[in-house]
Design a protein around this motif. Structure first.
Motif, PDB file in Angstrom:
ATOM      1  N   GLU A  50       0.827  -1.197   0.000  1.00 54.30           N
ATOM      2  CA  GLU A  50       0.000   0.000   0.000  1.00 54.30           C
ATOM      3  C   GLU A  50       0.863   1.250   0.000  1.00 54.30           C
ATOM      4  O   GLU A  50       1.902   1.315   0.651  1.00 54.30           O
ATOM      5  CB  GLU A  50      -0.930   0.013   1.212  1.00 54.30           C
ATOM      6  N   ALA A  51       0.437   2.237  -0.775  1.00 52.18           N
ATOM      7  CA  ALA A  51       1.170   3.493  -0.846  1.00 52.18           C
ATOM      8  C   ALA A  51       0.903   4.312   0.416  1.00 52.18           C
ATOM      9  O   ALA A  51      -0.152   4.187   1.036  1.00 52.18           O
ATOM     10  CB  ALA A  51       0.736   4.277  -2.084  1.00 52.18           C
ATOM     11  N   PRO A  52       1.860   5.165   0.809  1.00 54.19           N
ATOM     12  CA  PRO A  52       1.634   6.018   1.978  1.00 54.19           C
ATOM     13  C   PRO A  52       0.426   6.935   1.760  1.00 54.19           C
ATOM     14  O   PRO A  52       0.210   7.428   0.652  1.00 54.19           O
ATOM     15  CB  PRO A  52       2.928   6.830   2.081  1.00 54.19           C
ATOM     16  N   GLY A  53      -0.349   7.145   2.782  1.00 55.62           N
ATOM     17  CA  GLY A  53      -1.480   8.062   2.696  1.00 55.62           C
ATOM     18  C   GLY A  53      -1.020   9.481   2.966  1.00 55.62           C
ATOM     19  O   GLY A  53      -1.128   9.975   4.084  1.00 55.62           O
ATOM     20  N   GLY A  54      -0.467  10.159   1.971  1.00 55.23           N
ATOM     21  CA  GLY A  54       0.095  11.493   2.152  1.00 55.23           C
ATOM     22  C   GLY A  54       1.594  11.427   2.401  1.00 55.23           C
ATOM     23  O   GLY A  54       2.244  10.406   2.193  1.00 55.23           O
ATOM     24  N   ARG A  55       2.136  12.543   2.856  1.00 52.62           N
ATOM     25  CA  ARG A  55       3.580  12.618   3.077  1.00 52.62           C
ATOM     26  C   ARG A  55       3.997  11.805   4.297  1.00 52.62           C
ATOM     27  O   ARG A  55       3.340  11.843   5.334  1.00 52.62           O
ATOM     28  CB  ARG A  55       4.019  14.061   3.285  1.00 52.62           C
ATOM     29  N   VAL A  56       5.106  11.095   4.160  1.00 52.63           N
ATOM     30  CA  VAL A  56       5.692  10.425   5.317  1.00 52.63           C
ATOM     31  C   VAL A  56       6.656  11.394   5.993  1.00 52.63           C
ATOM     32  O   VAL A  56       6.989  12.456   5.460  1.00 52.63           O
ATOM     33  CB  VAL A  56       6.444   9.135   4.905  1.00 52.63           C
ATOM     34  N   ASP A  57       7.099  11.023   7.182  1.00 50.73           N
ATOM     35  CA  ASP A  57       8.044  11.886   7.897  1.00 50.73           C
ATOM     36  C   ASP A  57       9.412  11.898   7.225  1.00 50.73           C
ATOM     37  O   ASP A  57      10.036  12.954   7.078  1.00 50.73           O
ATOM     38  CB  ASP A  57       8.174  11.418   9.352  1.00 50.73           C
ATOM     39  N   LEU A  58       9.890  10.714   6.846  1.00 52.73           N
ATOM     40  CA  LEU A  58      11.243  10.630   6.294  1.00 52.73           C
ATOM     41  C   LEU A  58      11.283   9.641   5.140  1.00 52.73           C
ATOM     42  O   LEU A  58      10.805   8.512   5.273  1.00 52.73           O
ATOM     43  CB  LEU A  58      12.237  10.187   7.373  1.00 52.73           C
ATOM     44  N   ALA A  59      11.863  10.073   4.025  1.00 53.12           N
ATOM     45  CA  ALA A  59      12.121   9.182   2.894  1.00 53.12           C
ATOM     46  C   ALA A  59      13.600   8.814   2.907  1.00 53.12           C
ATOM     47  O   ALA A  59      14.465   9.693   2.978  1.00 53.12           O
ATOM     48  CB  ALA A  59      11.760   9.848   1.573  1.00 53.12           C
ATOM     49  N   ILE A  60      13.878   7.519   2.860  1.00 55.59           N
ATOM     50  CA  ILE A  60      15.251   7.003   2.900  1.00 55.59           C
ATOM     51  C   ILE A  60      15.550   6.362   1.557  1.00 55.59           C
ATOM     52  O   ILE A  60      14.975   5.333   1.211  1.00 55.59           O
ATOM     53  CB  ILE A  60      15.411   5.975   4.033  1.00 55.59           C
ATOM     54  N   VAL A  61      16.436   6.977   0.792  1.00 57.37           N
ATOM     55  CA  VAL A  61      16.785   6.470  -0.528  1.00 57.37           C
ATOM     56  C   VAL A  61      18.015   5.577  -0.399  1.00 57.37           C
ATOM     57  O   VAL A  61      19.101   6.033  -0.039  1.00 57.37           O
ATOM     58  CB  VAL A  61      17.044   7.610  -1.523  1.00 57.37           C
ATOM     59  N   ALA A  62      17.815   4.287  -0.689  1.00 57.47           N
ATOM     60  CA  ALA A  62      18.900   3.303  -0.578  1.00 57.47           C
ATOM     61  C   ALA A  62      19.192   2.713  -1.951  1.00 57.47           C
ATOM     62  O   ALA A  62      19.224   1.500  -2.133  1.00 57.47           O
ATOM     63  CB  ALA A  62      18.524   2.211   0.418  1.00 57.47           C
ATOM     64  N   ALA A  63      19.398   3.606  -2.913  1.00 60.88           N
ATOM     65  CA  ALA A  63      19.693   3.198  -4.281  1.00 60.88           C
ATOM     66  C   ALA A  63      21.202   3.260  -4.519  1.00 60.88           C
ATOM     67  O   ALA A  63      21.928   3.904  -3.757  1.00 60.88           O
ATOM     68  CB  ALA A  63      18.966   4.129  -5.261  1.00 60.88           C
ATOM     69  N   PRO A  64      21.706   2.607  -5.579  1.00 59.17           N
ATOM     70  CA  PRO A  64      23.131   2.719  -5.907  1.00 59.17           C
ATOM     71  C   PRO A  64      23.507   4.177  -6.165  1.00 59.17           C
ATOM     72  O   PRO A  64      22.655   4.975  -6.597  1.00 59.17           O
ATOM     73  CB  PRO A  64      23.259   1.876  -7.183  1.00 59.17           C
ATOM     74  N   PRO A  65      24.762   4.561  -5.911  1.00 57.61           N
ATOM     75  CA  PRO A  65      25.167   5.964  -6.057  1.00 57.61           C
ATOM     76  C   PRO A  65      24.810   6.585  -7.403  1.00 57.61           C
ATOM     77  O   PRO A  65      24.417   7.750  -7.468  1.00 57.61           O
ATOM     78  CB  PRO A  65      26.693   5.900  -5.865  1.00 57.61           C
ATOM     79  N   ALA A  66      24.912   5.812  -8.482  1.00 57.27           N
ATOM     80  CA  ALA A  66      24.642   6.356  -9.812  1.00 57.27           C
ATOM     81  C   ALA A  66      23.179   6.751  -9.997  1.00 57.27           C
ATOM     82  O   ALA A  66      22.851   7.552 -10.873  1.00 57.27           O
ATOM     83  CB  ALA A  66      25.051   5.351 -10.888  1.00 57.27           C
ATOM     84  N   HIS A  67      22.290   6.189  -9.178  1.00 58.29           N
ATOM     85  CA  HIS A  67      20.853   6.444  -9.334  1.00 58.29           C
ATOM     86  C   HIS A  67      20.272   7.282  -8.205  1.00 58.29           C
ATOM     87  O   HIS A  67      19.080   7.611  -8.232  1.00 58.29           O
ATOM     88  CB  HIS A  67      20.104   5.113  -9.413  1.00 58.29           C
ATOM     89  N   VAL A  68      21.082   7.643  -7.212  1.00 52.06           N
ATOM     90  CA  VAL A  68      20.569   8.342  -6.035  1.00 52.06           C
ATOM     91  C   VAL A  68      19.920   9.667  -6.416  1.00 52.06           C
ATOM     92  O   VAL A  68      18.815   9.993  -5.966  1.00 52.06           O
ATOM     93  CB  VAL A  68      21.706   8.561  -5.011  1.00 52.06           C
ATOM     94  N   ALA A  69      20.594  10.455  -7.234  1.00 55.62           N
ATOM     95  CA  ALA A  69      20.059  11.773  -7.586  1.00 55.62           C
ATOM     96  C   ALA A  69      18.721  11.651  -8.306  1.00 55.62           C
ATOM     97  O   ALA A  69      17.784  12.407  -8.017  1.00 55.62           O
ATOM     98  CB  ALA A  69      21.059  12.542  -8.440  1.00 55.62           C
ATOM     99  N   ASP A  70      18.604  10.707  -9.240  1.00 55.06           N
ATOM    100  CA  ASP A  70      17.341  10.526  -9.962  1.00 55.06           C
ATOM    101  C   ASP A  70      16.211  10.144  -9.010  1.00 55.06           C
ATOM    102  O   ASP A  70      15.103  10.687  -9.095  1.00 55.06           O
ATOM    103  CB  ASP A  70      17.488   9.443 -11.034  1.00 55.06           C
ATOM    104  N   VAL A  71      16.480   9.196  -8.123  1.00 58.21           N
ATOM    105  CA  VAL A  71      15.441   8.724  -7.201  1.00 58.21           C
ATOM    106  C   VAL A  71      15.050   9.832  -6.224  1.00 58.21           C
ATOM    107  O   VAL A  71      13.863  10.043  -5.941  1.00 58.21           O
ATOM    108  CB  VAL A  71      15.920   7.468  -6.449  1.00 58.21           C
ATOM    109  N   LEU A  72      16.046  10.556  -5.704  1.00 59.85           N
ATOM    110  CA  LEU A  72      15.747  11.652  -4.784  1.00 59.85           C
ATOM    111  C   LEU A  72      14.939  12.744  -5.464  1.00 59.85           C
ATOM    112  O   LEU A  72      13.957  13.253  -4.915  1.00 59.85           O
ATOM    113  CB  LEU A  72      17.048  12.241  -4.246  1.00 59.85           C
TER     114      LEU A  72
END
Length: 362
Positions: A50-72
């Motif tokens: 299930e998707a979050p219902g609105g904004r969460v408190d903290l988003a933690i991006v655990a992607a490889p370094p090459a993709h971090v900027a895109d995901v963020l």
């Protein structure tokens, strides 16, 4: 922190999600491979359905370094959270890439937990992976206090130790203590690939220690090294200079000329002594200054319960085991357990173990 979104459910992302879930935080899991996210959810790391219902408190991006900027950038443009962090092992590059996109980075903080394993993926994750380990935070002048506090709360939930650093200083530091050593370990391990079987069977604890991290996933390390190539290359240039001097010294030791042999010995002694000087700077137990321990070596059979018995007998002798290593015997169901203790505890532990039937090797 009540809610979190973990984007990327590999070893680090799933381990962080497990730690948060165990402390009552509602964690939503997302991965480019939905099956991997479902695996993390099945382990108790959160929900992937299930998707979050609105904004969460903290988003933690655990992607490889090459993709971090895109995901963020995607998460930030969607307004997915109040605060955003990443846990990539390189910090300067992703921030500069985000700055180049013109994003407001006041809600973003780059972080790096200094912990991991040779294995990857959610099945390798544990909720205590970060316990007692440094977790680097790289706030900038425009970082909101709110996101810094959320990051500190995450670090606290994971029972890690927060360390504040400049992003580029962090990248130079991890090149020295992580990235360059990994490549050197791989180079040493590569010598074993086509070595004679008779030689490989002689491998002892020394070669196991040196090559342990060479077992890591090459694809993951290509991503890491591609994001931090300059500092790693600079360090390897220095290592190459030392290696060249060491080879020259060894060749001199082969000479029939006594002066050259003496010069070769001096060269080898120099690199060994500099190695001693560097090794003693490696932090000791709990990150404190390194201490010198004595080793009590105990011969054990490879049977269930042997280690438990040794530790129980050490406890009965009133001795604290500071560290332990196991060296397995080649071709035998036996090995040596090396118990590191305070020097003054050696005679007490040795006598206590001998009284209980253990064979002590001098």
């Amino acid at each position: 922190m009540r809610t979190a979104l973990v984007i990327g459910t590999g070893l680090i992302g799933t381990s962080a999600a497990l730690a948060l879930s165990q402390r009552g935080v509602v964690v939503h899991l997302v991965d480019h491979d939905p099956e991997q996210a479902r695996t993390a959810a099945a382990l108790g790391a959160g929900t992937a359905d299930e998707a979050p219902g609105g904004r969460v408190d903290l988003a933690i991006v655990a992607a490889p370094p090459a993709h971090v900027a895109d995901v963020l950038a995607d998460a930030m443009c969607r307004g997915a959270a109040r605060g955003y962090i990443d846990v990539a092992s390189v910090k300067g590059g992703p921030r500069r890439e985000l700055e180049g996109r013109g994003l407001d980075l006041s809600s973003y903080l780059g972080t790096h937990p200094m912990s991991g394993r040779e294995k990857s993926g959610p099945l390798a994750a544990t909720g205590d992976l970060f316990e007692g380990r440094p977790w680097v935070l790289t706030p900038a002048r425009d970082t909101d206090t709110e996101v810094l506090n959320l990051a500190l709360e995450l670090v606290s939930h994971c029972r890690a130790v927060p360390v504040v650093m400049d992003a580029d200083a962090h990248d130079r530091a991890v090149a020295l203590v992580s990235h360059m050593p990994h490549l050197v370990s791989s180079m040493v391990a590569a010598r074993l690939e086509h070595a004679e079987e008779a030689a490989v069977r002689l491998c002892g604890q020394g070669i196991r220690d040196v090559t342990r991290i060479a077992a890591s996933d090459p694809r993951m390390w290509i991503d890491i090294l591609s994001a931090n190539p300059g500092p790693v290359a600079d360090l390897l240039t220095d290592v190459a200079g030392d290696l060249e001097e060491t080879v020259r010294a060894l060749r001199a030791l082969q000479s029939s000329d006594e002066d050259k042999r003496r010069e070769g010995g001096t060269g080898i002694e120099d690199v060994l002594r500099r190695g001693n000087a560097g090794q003693v700077r490696v932090p000791g137990k709990h990150g404190s200054a390194p201490r010198v321990y004595e080793t009590v070596a105990v011969l054990i059979d490879d049977q269930p319960g042997q280690l438990a018995r040794i530790f129980a007998d050490a406890d009965r002798a009133g001795v604290n085991i500071e560290d332990v290593r196991i060296e397995h015997a080649t071709g035998q169901q036996a090995g040596l357990v090396q118990l590191m203790v305070e020097p003054r505890a050696v005679p007490v532990l040795t006598a206590g173990l001998r009284e209980r039937g253990w064979s002590i090797r001098q």
